[in-house]
Write a protein that holds these residues in place. Structure first.
Motif: not given
Length: 131
Positions: A72, A74, A89, A104
């Motif tokens: 991912r 982040i 995000a 995220q």
């Protein structure tokens, strides 16, 4: 040793917290003068971004490789940078039809810091996440 409140107030050593000498007196300028000063400062950005091309491309390649392996992206930030990371995000799923888990955002101070300044969260020695 300085208290945490002193550390929060004394941020002048950080480049991002220093005054731009070219914008001194902005509040005393006419609207037209303000526009010219801000527009001139903004005009410098494309060259700076172009100068970072290799680093930006390398970072994007790393993110793509991480996604291919199930990873991912982040964003983690404080203050304005944290808010922008959370915003970016949030915009990825509707803009790119990406899975919300792929990108995220985390902001120091939590959800409250999205709407209100939570000064000092990025400099506190305590963990960012509650235990």
């Amino acid at each position: 040793m300085a208290s945490s409140n002193t550390r929060v107030r004394n941020r002048g050593h950080l480049l991002t917290e220093q005054r731009n000498p070219r914008t001194r007196g902005l509040d005393q300028m006419s609207l037209e003068q303000m526009f010219e000063v801000i527009n001139t400062e903004d005009a410098a950005l494309p060259g700076l971004v172009a100068g970072a091309k290799d680093n930006v491309c390398q970072a994007v390649k790393l993110v793509i490789e991480a996604w291919r392996q199930g990873g991912r992206l982040i964003y983690v930030g404080a203050g304005t940078s944290g808010r922008l990371g959370v915003l970016d995000a949030a915009e990825c799923p509707p803009t790119f039809l990406s899975d919300p888990a792929m990108v995220q955002g985390v902001i120091a101070g939590g959800d409250r810091a999205l709407k209100c300044s939570v000064e000092g969260r990025k400099t506190l020695p305590t963990p960012a996440l509650p235990r």
